[in-house]
Design a protein around this motif. Structure first.
Motif, PDB file in Angstrom:
ATOM      1  N   UNK A   1     -48.947 -34.982 -80.547  1.00  8.04           N
ATOM      2  CA  UNK A   1     -48.162 -35.249 -81.758  1.00  8.04           C
ATOM      3  C   UNK A   1     -47.310 -34.056 -82.148  1.00  8.04           C
ATOM      4  N   UNK A   2     -47.862 -32.856 -82.043  1.00  6.26           N
ATOM      5  CA  UNK A   2     -47.080 -31.662 -82.381  1.00  6.26           C
ATOM      6  C   UNK A   2     -45.947 -31.430 -81.376  1.00  6.26           C
ATOM      7  N   UNK A   3     -46.223 -31.720 -80.093  1.00  2.00           N
ATOM      8  CA  UNK A   3     -45.175 -31.566 -79.078  1.00  2.00           C
ATOM      9  C   UNK A   3     -44.019 -32.517 -79.353  1.00  2.00           C
ATOM     10  N   UNK A   4     -44.331 -33.766 -79.615  1.00  2.00           N
ATOM     11  CA  UNK A   4     -43.270 -34.743 -79.859  1.00  2.00           C
ATOM     12  C   UNK A   4     -42.599 -34.525 -81.212  1.00  2.00           C
ATOM     13  N   UNK A   5     -43.320 -33.944 -82.161  1.00  5.20           N
ATOM     14  CA  UNK A   5     -42.688 -33.594 -83.428  1.00  5.20           C
ATOM     15  C   UNK A   5     -41.586 -32.564 -83.199  1.00  5.20           C
ATOM     16  N   UNK A   6     -41.847 -31.652 -82.276  1.00  2.00           N
ATOM     17  CA  UNK A   6     -40.814 -30.675 -81.911  1.00  2.00           C
ATOM     18  C   UNK A   6     -39.672 -31.349 -81.146  1.00  2.00           C
ATOM     19  N   UNK A   7     -40.028 -32.222 -80.203  1.00  6.61           N
ATOM     20  CA  UNK A   7     -39.002 -32.883 -79.393  1.00  6.61           C
ATOM     21  C   UNK A   7     -38.059 -33.717 -80.259  1.00  6.61           C
ATOM     22  N   UNK A   8     -38.630 -34.398 -81.284  1.00  3.49           N
ATOM     23  CA  UNK A   8     -37.828 -35.275 -82.136  1.00  3.49           C
ATOM     24  C   UNK A   8     -37.224 -34.552 -83.333  1.00  3.49           C
ATOM     25  N   UNK A   9     -37.455 -33.256 -83.445  1.00  7.89           N
ATOM     26  CA  UNK A   9     -36.869 -32.481 -84.523  1.00  7.89           C
ATOM     27  C   UNK A   9     -35.343 -32.526 -84.445  1.00  7.89           C
ATOM     28  N   UNK A  10     -34.694 -32.388 -85.584  1.00 10.50           N
ATOM     29  CA  UNK A  10     -33.227 -32.458 -85.601  1.00 10.50           C
ATOM     30  C   UNK A  10     -32.597 -31.385 -84.718  1.00 10.50           C
ATOM     31  N   UNK A  11     -33.285 -30.245 -84.589  1.00  7.40           N
ATOM     32  CA  UNK A  11     -32.800 -29.184 -83.706  1.00  7.40           C
ATOM     33  C   UNK A  11     -33.647 -29.108 -82.432  1.00  7.40           C
ATOM     34  N   UNK A  12     -34.329 -30.210 -82.110  1.00  5.61           N
ATOM     35  CA  UNK A  12     -35.261 -30.213 -80.994  1.00  5.61           C
ATOM     36  C   UNK A  12     -34.615 -30.523 -79.653  1.00  5.61           C
ATOM     37  N   UNK A  13     -35.476 -30.634 -78.653  1.00  8.66           N
ATOM     38  CA  UNK A  13     -35.023 -30.792 -77.272  1.00  8.66           C
ATOM     39  C   UNK A  13     -34.310 -32.115 -77.029  1.00  8.66           C
ATOM     40  N   UNK A  14     -34.779 -33.193 -77.658  1.00  4.77           N
ATOM     41  CA  UNK A  14     -34.172 -34.507 -77.416  1.00  4.77           C
ATOM     42  C   UNK A  14     -32.716 -34.527 -77.855  1.00  4.77           C
TER      43      UNK A  14
END
Length: 270
Positions: free
Chosen positions: A97-110
């Motif tokens: 959940x924390x990993x995907x929270x980062x991925x889906x962050x507005x400034x994240x990897x996605x």
């Protein structure tokens, strides 16, 4: 027994009380259940839970079926591929959940991949704070994490199908799709039934990903049954109301599971 049976009956007792941790608890009968069934916010949370199941359960089953059929063949390094697909299953929900929270962050990897590299979106999307994308993002996590478990169950079912049936079908001129449709799917039906029941139960139990990634936001748009129960039981200390919600959810899961088992079970015949 003390840590399993006692809490079940204690929660049932609490659901009929206006339960207080520090003062006197008052018996109120079925008012907590009536309150839950007429609570528009709880009904909305249940709707989100059902939406989550309607998307994640078929998503896991279909993708896992494709992966399982591919990895059931003689393939170089297939044990490595199986291990890689199963890795998310043994990874903690909290970590995922924390990993995907980062991925889906507005400034994240996605957003970096979709906007900066591929130029597929006009600007960075706030996936977890946008009411139109937040629940979908949580669904993606649920599908990704569940594929490996479903794949392993399918592989067990595929291993039980006699290879002679496929050889005979080839002799009769059946192509790969015909073999899958006429042999694999019918003989996997008991396995599919088991997987469906377990995944539906799991979809009603979605909690950690929602709690960590969105906290039920934005503005309650991703609230699900268990986060709603947790909020009232432990944030607002309305333990009786929380217990009633838990039992309503348990009854729904039990009824749905019985219906699925009754209508989907079938004997396996070769």
């Amino acid at each position: 027994m003390t840590f399993s049976v006692y809490p079940i009956f204690k929660a049932l007792q609490m659901s009929f009380f206006e339960w207080s941790l520090f003062g006197h608890s008052y018996f109120i009968g079925g008012q907590n259940y009536i309150r839950a069934l007429t609570d528009s916010n709880f009904i909305f949370a249940m709707r989100n839970t059902i939406y989550y199941g309607l998307v994640t359960v078929p998503g896991q089953m279909i993708i896992a079926m494709i992966v399982a059929v591919l990895l059931d063949r003689e393939l170089l390094g297939r044990l490595i591929y199986r291990a890689l697909y199963f890795l998310p299953v043994i990874t903690s929900w909290v970590v995922v959940s924390f990993i995907f929270k980062y991925l889906f962050n507005q400034q994240g990897l996605l957003n970096y991949i979709l906007h900066d590299l591929l130029h597929l979106i006009p600007g960075n999307i706030s996936w977890l704070t946008n009411s139109g994308t937040a629940l979908f993002s949580i669904m993606v996590v649920g599908i990704w994490k569940g594929i490996g478990w479903t794949m392993v169950i399918y592989l067990g079912g595929l291993a039980s199908i006699p290879r002679e049936l496929y050889e005979a079908a080839k002799v009769d001129g059946a192509n790969g799709w015909q073999q899958f449709w006429r042999i694999t799917l019918p003989l996997l039906r008991p396995t599919i039934t088991f997987v469906l029941i377990m995944l539906v139960i799991g979809s009603f139990n979605v909690f950690i990903s929602v709690y960590i990634m969105t906290g039920g936001g934005p503005l309650g748009q991703t609230e699900v049954a268990l986060t709603y129960m947790y909020r009232y039981a432990f944030d607002y200390l309305e333990l009786g109301y929380g217990a009633a919600i838990a039992y309503i959810l348990a009854i729904i899961i039990f009824i749905v599971s019985i219906i699925q088992y009754k209508f989907l079970r079938t004997p396996t015949e070769y």
